[in-house]
Design an enzyme around this catalytic site. Structure first.
Site, PDB file in Angstrom:
ATOM      1  N   HIS A   1       6.913 -10.962   0.267  1.00 21.00           N
ATOM      2  CA  HIS A   1       7.621 -11.397  -0.943  1.00 21.00           C
ATOM      3  C   HIS A   1       8.890 -12.186  -0.613  1.00 21.00           C
ATOM      4  O   HIS A   1       9.814 -12.256  -1.415  1.00 21.00           O
ATOM      5  CB  HIS A   1       7.947 -10.182  -1.827  1.00 21.00           C
ATOM      6  CG  HIS A   1       8.915  -9.214  -1.207  1.00 21.00           C
ATOM      7  ND1 HIS A   1       8.864  -7.870  -1.460  1.00 21.00           N
ATOM      8  CD2 HIS A   1       9.943  -9.380  -0.341  1.00 21.00           C
ATOM      9  CE1 HIS A   1       9.840  -7.267  -0.777  1.00 21.00           C
ATOM     10  NE2 HIS A   1      10.503  -8.162  -0.105  1.00 21.00           N
TER      11      HIS A   1
ATOM     12  N   HIS B   1      15.857  -5.227  -4.642  1.00 24.31           N
ATOM     13  CA  HIS B   1      16.811  -5.454  -3.546  1.00 24.31           C
ATOM     14  C   HIS B   1      18.235  -5.379  -4.088  1.00 24.31           C
ATOM     15  O   HIS B   1      18.972  -6.355  -4.069  1.00 24.31           O
ATOM     16  CB  HIS B   1      16.550  -6.814  -2.907  1.00 24.31           C
ATOM     17  CG  HIS B   1      15.178  -6.980  -2.337  1.00 24.31           C
ATOM     18  ND1 HIS B   1      14.058  -7.174  -3.111  1.00 24.31           N
ATOM     19  CD2 HIS B   1      14.745  -6.970  -1.056  1.00 24.31           C
ATOM     20  CE1 HIS B   1      12.994  -7.290  -2.327  1.00 24.31           C
ATOM     21  NE2 HIS B   1      13.392  -7.169  -1.075  1.00 24.31           N
TER      22      HIS B   1
ATOM     23  N   HIS C   1      10.325  -7.367   9.904  1.00 23.83           N
ATOM     24  CA  HIS C   1      11.535  -8.189   9.869  1.00 23.83           C
ATOM     25  C   HIS C   1      12.772  -7.308   9.890  1.00 23.83           C
ATOM     26  O   HIS C   1      12.753  -6.159   9.461  1.00 23.83           O
ATOM     27  CB  HIS C   1      11.576  -9.158   8.680  1.00 23.83           C
ATOM     28  CG  HIS C   1      11.572  -8.577   7.281  1.00 23.83           C
ATOM     29  ND1 HIS C   1      10.638  -7.688   6.818  1.00 23.83           N
ATOM     30  CD2 HIS C   1      12.400  -8.820   6.226  1.00 23.83           C
ATOM     31  CE1 HIS C   1      10.873  -7.418   5.534  1.00 23.83           C
ATOM     32  NE2 HIS C   1      11.946  -8.071   5.149  1.00 23.83           N
TER      33      HIS C   1
ATOM     34  N   GLU D   1       9.399  -1.854   4.354  1.00 18.97           N
ATOM     35  CA  GLU D   1       8.802  -2.302   3.087  1.00 18.97           C
ATOM     36  C   GLU D   1       7.281  -2.130   3.084  1.00 18.97           C
ATOM     37  O   GLU D   1       6.663  -1.988   2.027  1.00 18.97           O
ATOM     38  CB  GLU D   1       9.135  -3.787   2.833  1.00 18.97           C
ATOM     39  CG  GLU D   1      10.594  -4.033   2.477  1.00 18.97           C
ATOM     40  CD  GLU D   1      10.883  -5.498   2.159  1.00 18.97           C
ATOM     41  OE1 GLU D   1      11.928  -5.757   1.566  1.00 18.97           O
ATOM     42  OE2 GLU D   1      10.078  -6.399   2.525  1.00 18.97           O
TER      43      GLU D   1
HETATM   44  C1  DHB Z   1      13.817 -11.945   3.668  1.00 17.96           C
HETATM   45  C2  DHB Z   1      12.668 -11.195   3.508  1.00 17.96           C
HETATM   46  C3  DHB Z   1      12.608 -10.204   2.555  1.00 17.96           C
HETATM   47  O1  DHB Z   1      11.548  -9.416   2.385  1.00 17.96           O
HETATM   48  C4  DHB Z   1      13.672  -9.988   1.725  1.00 17.96           C
HETATM   49  O2  DHB Z   1      13.527  -9.089   0.763  1.00 17.96           O
HETATM   50  C5  DHB Z   1      14.851 -10.712   1.897  1.00 17.96           C
HETATM   51  C6  DHB Z   1      14.904 -11.698   2.869  1.00 17.96           C
HETATM   52  C7  DHB Z   1      13.906 -13.025   4.664  1.00 17.96           C
HETATM   53  O3  DHB Z   1      12.987 -13.214   5.458  1.00 17.96           O
HETATM   54  O4  DHB Z   1      14.873 -13.756   4.655  1.00 17.96           O
HETATM   55 FE    FE Z   2      12.273  -7.581   0.803  1.00 20.40          FE
END
Ligand code: DHB
Ligand code: FE
Length: 279
Positions: A12, A59, A193, A240
């Site tokens: 997302h 978020h 991530h 997540e």
């Molecule tokens: C990013 C990815 C995410 O899932 C998020 O919620 C906020 C930022 C990113 O890759 O920058």
């Molecule tokens: Fe996210």
């Protein structure tokens, strides 16, 4: 009865929404990200579900740090896209299904999963980006959406096992609904991530691939991936991915993987996407 026909897993990444909203999807950086969703959009048109049960995380947009429910079910008639700092995304208002959502609350809470009932809630990129990826640019979302918002922003988030079992309770709720409806369940977020501190920028394709393989083939094993393993292997925001297990729990034990897309990079992460059909 409301019948779940399929599950969709999707990243997302907020920058994907920005790329769509600013006409950048054809640029060399973004083209391969969106190319992997072309078949998905055709599949989605063909499926044409009445309802999407969309598992996502907020978020710190709808919920500040003051109140963080573990599982919050959207029971409202509509959900406005939230202002995430740059104004709300220019996408349609998300229409809910209060009658079906109330039925799910009744069934799932009496099954001893303590959901927070949301009669008003704004939705951020966690929900709107997967919808945009699967439907493209539309004047109105073609399906009603029941959001399930999961805490993955402050420890302790729920375990993958808890999410998997919640998915099973959600399926039972759909199957006891009085009207005939076609439902597709979305699990969103991920992939590996980390947005902060020393390991910022971490991406782990081996872990992501194993996660996707287990999701399709051995969800009982995949649902047992621990918080420490997610943290170590997929970075602080990789947690997540537990949300995909709500989707998986709502499907049959055996599913057919009809589409997979994995691409690095998209912003700070890999884009991961899968479509699983009930067999
Ligand atoms: C990013 C990815 C995410 O899932 C998020 O919620 C906020 C930022 C990113 O890759 O920058
Ligand atoms: Fe996210």
């Amino acid at each position: 009865m409301a019948r779940i026909t399929a599950g969709v897993g999707s990243s997302h990444v907020p920058a994907i929404g920005v790329a769509m909203d600013t006409g950048k999807t054809g640029e060399p950086y973004w083209q391969p990200v969106f190319a992997g969703y072309e078949a998905s959009r055709a599949w989605m048109k063909e499926q044409d579900p009445d309802v999407i049960f969309l598992v996502y995380n907020d978020h710190c947009t709808a919920f500040s740090a003051e109140v963080i429910p573990t599982f919050a079910l959207g029971c409202a008639a509509e959900f406005e896209p939230a202002d995430e700092g740059w104004g709300p995304r220019p996408v349609p208002v998300v229409k809910g299904h209060p009658k079906l959502a109330s039925h799910i609350a009744q069934s799932v809470i009496l099954d001893e999963f303590d959901l927070t009932i949301m009669n008003q809630m704004e939705v951020d990129h966690g929900l709107t980006v997967p919808l945009s990826l699967m439907y493209g640019e539309v004047d109105a979302w073609p399906a009603q959406v029941i959001p399930l918002c999961v805490n993955v922003v402050q420890y302790p988030p729920p375990t993958g096992n808890r999410c998997y079992n919640l998915g099973k309770a959600v399926r039972k709720a759909f199957e006891s609904y009085e009207d005939d409806l076609k439902v597709v369940v979305f699990g969103t977020g991920g992939m590996s991530h980390q947005l902060q501190a020393q390991r910022a920028g971490l991406i782990n394709p081996e872990f992501d691939t194993r996660f996707l393989d287990l999701l399709t083939e051995d969800p009982v094993a995949g649902s047992q991936i621990s918080h420490v393993e997610y943290l170590r292997e997929s970075g602080s925001e990789g947690i997540e991915m537990v949300m995909w297990y709500v989707m998986r729990g709502a499907l049959n034990d055996n599913v057919r993987e009809v589409h997979r897309h994995y691409h690095i990079p998209a912003s700070n992460t890999a884009v991961g996407h899968i479509i699983l059909e009930n067999v």
